[in-house]
Design an enzyme around this catalytic site. Structure first.
Site, PDB file in Angstrom:
ATOM      1  N   PHE A 147       0.823  -1.336  -0.079  1.00 16.00           N
ATOM      2  CA  PHE A 147      -0.061  -0.052   0.177  1.00 16.00           C
ATOM      3  C   PHE A 147       0.663   1.216   0.307  1.00 16.00           C
ATOM      4  CE2 PHE A 147      -3.588  -2.767   1.622  1.00 16.00           C
ATOM      5  CZ  PHE A 147      -4.269  -2.495   0.591  1.00 16.00           C
ATOM      6  N   ASP A 148       2.232   1.371  -0.156  1.00 18.04           N
ATOM      7  CA  ASP A 148       3.034   2.376  -0.339  1.00 18.04           C
ATOM      8  C   ASP A 148       4.006   2.263  -1.330  1.00 18.04           C
ATOM      9  OD1 ASP A 148       3.204   5.227   0.025  1.00 18.04           O
ATOM     10  OD2 ASP A 148       4.308   4.869   1.902  1.00 18.04           O
ATOM     11  N   ILE A 149       3.699   1.745  -2.409  1.00 11.58           N
ATOM     12  CA  ILE A 149       4.741   1.358  -3.461  1.00 11.58           C
ATOM     13  C   ILE A 149       5.087   2.821  -4.214  1.00 11.58           C
ATOM     14  CG2 ILE A 149       5.683   0.252  -5.642  1.00 11.58           C
ATOM     15  CD1 ILE A 149       5.717  -1.440  -2.939  1.00 11.58           C
TER      16      ILE A 149
END
Length: 223
Positions: free
Chosen positions: A45-47
């Protein structure tokens, strides 16, 4: 070292296309490992570029799992409450369930945006195309692919680099498809990157827009 810092056009050191290609494949393999290689499925969820660290040989490592969510392997859809991810990389289903359900395909979207940033050597949100106008970078590069035009990117120095960048670009545009079901799973992304450019089709034109920071007030997603 941080991928974005090493790929900043203002820096003396810029990564060539082969290294960028290897990084793209390495991150894709890492995301696939998080999905099926662990005892539980991990959605990052934070690439984004800042969360990809490179060693001295430019081998990538996915970092910063502060927003990650763990779910059983048999489940692919998760519940999300509140804003997640970074504007410019965030999948549309995280804003509204009307775009689809939140799953590992949300990481696929962020990955696609990150790789577009890598090949463009610029931020994905907006890019100055000429001195008079601005276009959203994925829109700009999609138009060039669609018309089979020269990509006009500084990182391309020969025909081999041109092929690598076209391949990364087309795969990335598949990854940022609006409907999550139209995005490839990460193992397919790896296969597309390692396969022939000639067998890749230009994807349907996605809903090419970048949600503004002020609009990040997400609805909840249900299992």
């Amino acid at each position: 070292m941080d991928l974005l810092r090493q790929n900043n056009p203002q820096d003396d050191l810029q990564l060539d296309c082969k290294i960028l290609y290897d990084i793209a494949v390495g991150v894709a393999c890492g995301l696939e490992y998080l999905r099926i290689g662990c005892n539980t499925r991990i959605l990052h969820f934070d690439i984004k570029s800042h969360n990809i660290l490179l060693d001295d040989d430019f081998c990538p490592t996915i970092s910063d799992f502060g927003l990650a969510k763990i779910c059983p392997k048999k489940e692919s859809i998760v519940s999300i409450f509140g804003a997640r991810e970074t504007p410019g990389y965030i999948a549309l289903e995280l804003f509204s369930r009307n775009f689809g359900e939140v799953s590992h395909k949300s990481d696929v979207y962020s990955y696609g945006m990150m790789v577009l940033e890598m090949v463009g050597q610029r931020k994905n949100i907006k890019v100055e195309v000429d001195c008079l106008s601005e276009l959203y970078f994925p829109h700009w590069i999609y138009q060039r692919l669609e018309l089979n035009q020269d990509l006009g990117l500084k990182c391309i120095k020969n025909d081999i680099y041109e092929e690598m960048v076209r391949k990364m670009t087309m795969v990335s545009l598949w990854c940022i498809q609006t409907n999550p079901s139209n995005r490839p799973a990460m193992h397919k992304v790896v296969g597309m990157l390692e396969g022939s450019l000639q067998v890749l089709e230009i994807p349907p034109k996605p809903f090419l827009s970048s949600p503004s920071v002020s609009s990040i007030h997400l609805s909840s997603e249900v299992l």
